[in-house]
Every structure is written in structure tokens, then in C-alpha cells.
Design an enzyme around this catalytic site. Structure first.
Site, short mmCIF file in Angstrom:
data_model
loop_
_atom_site.label_atom_id
_atom_site.label_comp_id
_atom_site.label_asym_id
_atom_site.label_seq_id
_atom_site.Cartn_x
_atom_site.Cartn_y
_atom_site.Cartn_z
NE ARG A 175 66.34 56.67 139.89
CZ ARG A 175 67.25 57.21 139.08
NH1 ARG A 175 68.08 56.42 138.42
NH2 ARG A 175 67.35 58.50 138.94
CB SER A 224 62.28 61.28 142.28
OG SER A 224 63.19 62.32 142.01
CD GLU A 278 62.80 56.71 142.05
OE1 GLU A 278 63.90 56.91 142.57
OE2 GLU A 278 62.42 57.31 141.03
#
Length: 335
Positions: free
Chosen positions: A161, A235, A330
Site C-alpha cells: 500500500r 479498508s 490507510e
């Protein structure tokens, strides 16, 4: 054309209220370069895609850019296919188009929200595949002087990520296009999570990417809420990585702990930690963790950034207290 005092509540999937002082949607590299050339050197600059991975924490001063470059080019090169997509192309359009052609590579990344330009920023990933696995190169414009630049995949510093564009050189470039390297033949990857359960002992080489894509879409729709129905940013926390020793201590106390081997130890399932800490389906004011997927923070209506921060902080504190694990958010906060 530049909009002034533009409403951004529909430009972020958490549906948080915010406005942009100036908003532009350039549809070509030349238009983008012109915008940058006319911008004051000290003027704040923000770049949005579909707003599916951010938390708008108030109004955005200066110039906000939403790239609208939406051209797609397909090229067949022997057993490979190369797809070049403008930054404004909806990501899942690429999965539908390439899967329909029988090309392998994007089926596991189906239904991920956002645009092609945002994909390398975040190094999107799902079901055992990351963008880094299929990316050939990234085209961008340097913010400082508007010059076009190109990065090969190996130069993008991809990690979980993460990327060069998100971390070390954040804010220096605006992505205008990406080129993907796909395969016209060969096996699909179905050895991860729900796909392994779905396809069982099937030979991956006999599977069509359209069938894998359909399975991924079904799995995601059953697990994740539609942002158009229940606003969310997907998420909300990254899966944390802990040392082998830390993992073993946790496993002794929590035999059902969900984790996966990682080069630095073990990657824990953040959703499992959050659910075990008692937050699945629990609300704090107008926001809450989703009733079916504890990893997803949702806006039940009327939420503001302060509500999101409060809930995220409470979840992090409880997970830290119970498991001695720090969760990292995130979605990116702006400004």
C-alpha cells in the site's frame, strides 16, 4: 475551466463535507501543464481521483485537480498485451475490458474503487495480487515545472500500500497515465483466501479471467458495502506486520488469530483484530465499523472528519491495549 468554491462532498466516498477554493478537471497532459504553469508557487495543490481512499478533513485551499484523462490504448505484443490508461479512467473499467478479452492480470483487482491514476499511488492490491505485479510504467507531470516524466515499475519503490508517489517524493508529480503488462495466456491466481475456497482443486491454467473476475466481484460485494449506498473509504486500516516473536505470543493467547507469513515476520488481519476488540458493527455517533466487515469504517449519515478521527482513535486504542499492535490508517487525510 476552473470552478470556485466547489462542493467536494460528492468527490469523496465517505461523503464528508468539504469545499475546494479552486477546482479543475484537466482532460489532457497539455491542459494539466497549463494549470501548473499558471499556479502561484506557494499555492496549495491537491490531487483527487474518485476520493475513495481519503478523509477530507475540512476545506481545501488553493488548487484542487481531478484528472479527467480517460483514453485507453490496447496493444498486443506476442503473448503479452499492453494497456495504457489515462489517469481519469475508472479502474474497474480496465478489469472489465481486459477480462472480456481473455487477458490475465487484473481479475483479482476487480471492483477496487478509484481511478487508474490513483492505482500506483496506493499500489492497490487484493486476493494475492498487487498493481506492482502487472505495472509496466507510469507517466506523470512534474509539479515544479510541468515537464513530462516516465517511471518504470522498478523505479516506483512499491511496497505494501505504498509507493514513491505516496512516500518519498509525495507531491512532486501528478500521474497522467499508466501502462500495464498483461498476459494473453497462462494461469490465473486463485490460491488466496476466498478464491482458493471457490475454485478448490481446479487447474489455474484452465480458468478464464472472466470467471475469476466474477468470483472476485461476488466476494467483494458480499463482504464490502457499496459506497453509493453506505458511504465508506474501503479498508480503513492496513494489515499490521509484527515480528515472529510477537506473532507467537499473540498466537498462544489467541489460537484463532488470522495471519499470513511476511518477509518481516507475520502480517495480521486488521479486520480480525478489530472484531476481536469488540468494534464490529459498533457505532460512535454517526460513524461506525461495518456490521459485516469490521475493517470498514462507514458514515451512517451526517458525519464530519472529527467523527471519523474519534472512532479511528478509539479503535486503535482498544486494539493496542488488547494486542500491543498499532493500526495504521490507510485512507489519506486531506488537507
Amino acid at each position: 475551466m476552473i470552478e470556485r468554491d466547489a462542493d467536494l462532498s460528492g468527490a469523496n466516498t465517505l461523503a464528508l463535507p468539504a469545499r475546494a477554493e479552486r477546482l479543475a478537471r484537466p482532460d489532457s497532459g497539455e491542459a494539466l501543464a497549463g494549470l501548473l504553469a499558471g499556479r502561484r508557487g506557494d499555492e496549495p495543490l491537491y490531487v483527487l481521483g474518485q476520493g475513495s481512499n481519503l478523509v477530507l478533513d475540512g476545506d481545501l485551499p488553493g488548487l484542487t485537480v481531478i484528472p479527467a484523462l480517460d483514453r485507453i490504448d490496447y496493444r498486443v505484443e506476442g503473448d503479452q498485451a499492453r494497456v495504457t490508461a489515462g489517469a481519469g479512467v475508472v479502474w474497474d473499467r480496465l478489469g472489465a475490458d481486459t477480462g472480456g478479452r481473455g487477458w490475465r492480470g487484473l481479475e483479482n483487482l476487480s471492483l477496487i474503487p478509484g481511478t487508474a491514476g490513483a492505482a500506483p499511488f496506493q499500489n492497490i492490491g487484493a486476493y494475492g495480487v498487487e498493481l506492482a505485479d502487472v505495472l509496466d510504467s507510469v507517466e506523470a507531470v512534474a509539479v515544479a515545472d510541468g515537464r513530462p516524466v516516465r517511471f518504470l515499475a522498478a523505479e516506483c519503490e512499491f511496497d505494501y500500500r505504498d509507493s514513491l508517489f505516496k512516500s518519498r517524493r509525495r507531491g512532486e508529480f501528478i500521474i497522467t497515465a499508466i501502462t500495464l503488462r498483461l498476459h494473453r495466456h497462462g494461469p490465473c491466481r486463485v490460491d488466496y483466501g476466498g478464491l482458493a475456497a471457490r475454485f478448490g482443486d481446479a487447474d489455474p491454467a484452465t480458468l478464464e479471467p472472466a470467471a475469476v473476475r466474477a468470483a472476485v466481484i461476488e466476494l467483494r460485494q458480499n463482504k464490502l458495502p457499496d459506497p453509493a449506498v453506505l458511504p465508506n473509504a474501503g479498508s480503513f486500516f492496513k494489515n499490521p506486520v509484527v515480528s515472529v516473536a510477537h506473532y507467537q505470543r499473540l498466537k498462544e493467547n489467541e489460537p484463532e488469530l488470522v495471519a499470513f507469513p511476511h518477509r518481516d515476520g507475520h502480517k495480521l488481519a486488521a479486520g480480525w483484530l478489530i472484531e476481536r476488540a469488540g468494534w464490529k458493527g459498533r457505532r460512535l455517533g454517526p460513524v461506525g465499523m461495518h456490521r459485516d466487515q469490521a475493517l470498514v469504517l462507514v458514515n451512517h449519515g451526517g458525519a464530519r472528519a472529527a467523527d471519523v478521527r474519534a472512532l479511528a482513535g478509539a479503535v486503535r486504542a482498544d486494539v493496542r491495549e488488547r494486542f500491543d499492535v498499532d493500526l495504521e490508517q490507510e485512507p489519506i487525510p486531506l488537507p
